[in-house]
Design an enzyme around this catalytic site. Structure first.
Site, mmCIF file in Angstrom:
data_model
loop_
_atom_site.group_PDB
_atom_site.id
_atom_site.type_symbol
_atom_site.label_atom_id
_atom_site.label_comp_id
_atom_site.label_asym_id
_atom_site.label_seq_id
_atom_site.Cartn_x
_atom_site.Cartn_y
_atom_site.Cartn_z
ATOM 1 N N HIS A 176 0.827 -1.209 0.000
ATOM 2 C CA HIS A 176 0.000 0.000 0.000
ATOM 3 C C HIS A 176 0.856 1.251 0.000
ATOM 4 C CE1 HIS A 176 -4.151 1.606 1.150
ATOM 5 N NE2 HIS A 176 -4.206 1.033 -0.023
ATOM 6 N N HIS A 211 -3.668 2.195 12.386
ATOM 7 C CA HIS A 211 -3.122 1.476 11.211
ATOM 8 C C HIS A 211 -3.548 0.003 11.336
ATOM 9 C CE1 HIS A 211 -0.547 0.351 7.965
ATOM 10 N NE2 HIS A 211 0.640 0.402 8.557
ATOM 11 N N HIS A 250 -9.896 6.638 5.730
ATOM 12 C CA HIS A 250 -8.573 6.350 5.150
ATOM 13 C C HIS A 250 -7.942 7.657 4.701
ATOM 14 C CE1 HIS A 250 -5.430 4.484 2.780
ATOM 15 N NE2 HIS A 250 -5.662 3.418 3.511
ATOM 16 N N ARG A 259 -10.208 -2.437 -1.731
ATOM 17 C CA ARG A 259 -9.991 -3.717 -1.028
ATOM 18 C C ARG A 259 -11.215 -4.060 -0.187
ATOM 19 N NH1 ARG A 259 -5.040 -1.686 2.348
ATOM 20 N NH2 ARG A 259 -6.698 -0.190 2.779
ATOM 21 N N ASP A 301 -9.913 -3.046 6.620
ATOM 22 C CA ASP A 301 -9.924 -3.754 7.904
ATOM 23 C C ASP A 301 -11.328 -4.152 8.335
ATOM 24 O OD1 ASP A 301 -7.218 -3.825 8.350
ATOM 25 O OD2 ASP A 301 -7.169 -1.823 9.231
ATOM 26 N N ARG A 326 1.997 -7.973 4.660
ATOM 27 C CA ARG A 326 2.668 -6.704 4.366
ATOM 28 C C ARG A 326 4.193 -6.854 4.400
ATOM 29 N NH1 ARG A 326 0.395 -1.599 4.418
ATOM 30 N NH2 ARG A 326 -1.321 -2.690 3.389
#
Ligand code: CMC
Length: 358
Positions: A176, A211, A250, A259, A301, A326
């Protein structure tokens, strides 16, 4: 002294070039030229991880070598397991992961090999710790693919369809651009610290609830809800008190997180298959109310946490799972940073006192 305007949180500031991923406010996410949703739908985790790290899709030989590398390096060294056994059982999995990565003995000389060796071990660290903290024997995933191994290590279950959904979710979590943990890693890498230290810094940053930590808090408010009116009332109450709802908002995606929308669709099917339509409807009611009241979209999320719940994954593992995926994005960013390095050292505007004397 003249200063430029301070951009809090570096919002909108372009701090470097990258060829790894791109996002935009309309809800586009590209990995190395490919739409992330298309990769999630049509590719394997190994293919996308290779693409993100090396910049092109692997041929058969490259894919086999890469898959073998991840499989071969998945075991956690005995000394690390011994250290884990000394930790209090209630230590959060993300803390254990961060600490074990910082201590991990690594082989090889090349940065990519070291970073991938860490990335390959993360699923087993998470699983070994989870089992240990519950007093259960460790699981030994033997499946050939990363996603099937990981799904088994997380749940003890061999469902191919759930492992495939986990794979799609992991692909969407993989990269990302300059998100907080990746930027942290790049700051560390820019000092020319070693890959392990940079990965540890990224793991520290991903833990925070703004996050990666957000995905561990969503079920806390969602699961007790009994109906869609209750869900809407919850949103209105939180917004009235000016409190944040985890899984929403975001920095980049002000209209849509691609996503989240991909996973929402997958959740619809999963919920129908598992008789959890009510949970799905409650989730959609929360999303709709957030949009109606404040034009804030659901982020990845939100739907990832619900998918993982229906896949019977313990929510204490949600953030480490995000980190596992990630870590391949971090690998790519470490390599990109050091390949054309300049120390990241911004400036600040001093607002303290001047002219003081003892
Ligand atoms: N719930 C309620 N209000 C929100 C939320 C939320 N989740 N997110 C943003 N807002 C409001 C915020 O209060 C502010 O309102 P106002 O203008 O009236 O003061 C406005 O929206 C702008 O918010 P911001 O926090 O200044 O925006 P940002 O770009 O700095 O923050 C964010 C982005 C992700 C930190 C924020 O949306 C947030 O805290 N969300 C909740 C945590 C979360 O879900 N994080 C996961 C992010 S996606 C996965 C990842 O990359 O880690």
């Amino acid at each position: 002294m003249e200063y430029e305007e301070v951009k809090k949180g570096l919002a909108g500031v372009i701090v470097d070039n990258t060829a790894i991923a791109s996002t935009d406010s309309n809800g586009t996410l590209i990995y190395r030229g490919y739409a992330a949703e298309e990769l999630a739908e049509k590719s394997t985790f190994e293919e996308v991880a290779y693409l993100v790290v090396y910049g092109h899709l692997p041929n058969k030989k490259e894919l086999l070598k890469f898959s073998n590398l991840l499989n071969r390096n998945s075991r956690v060294p005995q000394n690390i397991n011994k250290i884990m056994k000394l930790l209090p059982r209630n230590t959060p999995a993300i803390d254990v992961l961060r600490s074990m990565v910082s201590l991990m003995p690594l082989n090889g000389d090349e940065n990519d090999g070291k970073l991938l060796e860490i990335a390959a071990k993360i699923p087993r660290i998470i699983s070994d710790w989870h089992r240990l903290s519950k007093g259960s024997a460790p699981l030994r995933g033997t499946a050939e693919t990363y996603a099937e191994r990981f799904y088994y290590l997380l749940t003890g279950n061999k469902s191919k369809s759930d492992a495939r959904l986990l794979e799609e979710l992991l692909i969407l979590y993989m990269e990302h651009e300059f998100n907080a943990s990746t930027f942290t890693l790049r700051v560390a890498a820019s000092t020319l610290t070693d890959p392990q230290a940079a990965m540890t810094a990224a793991l520290a940053a991903i833990k925070g609830p703004l996050h990666g930590g957000a995905n561990a808090e969503i079920l806390d408010y969602l699961l007790p809800m009994k109906s869609t009116p209750e869900a809407r009332k919850y949103v209105d109450g939180k917004l009235r008190k000016k409190e944040k709802i985890m899984g929403f908002g975001h920095r980049i995606y002000k209209n849509k997180d691609p996503r989240a929308q991909y996973l929402k669709e997958r959740l619809r099917g999963l919920a129908a298959a598992k008789g959890a339509e009510k949970l799905y409807n409650i989730a959609v009611a929360i999303e709709d109310e957030m949009w109606k009241m404040k034009n804030i979209p659901a982020n990845m999320d939100f739907y990832a946490a619900i998918c993982m719940y229906l896949m019977k994954i313990d929510s204490s593992l949600n953030t480490p799972i995000f980190a596992a995926s990630r870590s391949f994005g971090w690998t790519a960013h470490y390599l990109e940073q050091v390949s054309n390095n300049k120390l990241i050292r911004p400036s600040s505007r001093y607002i303290g006192m001047l002219g003081m004397h003892l």
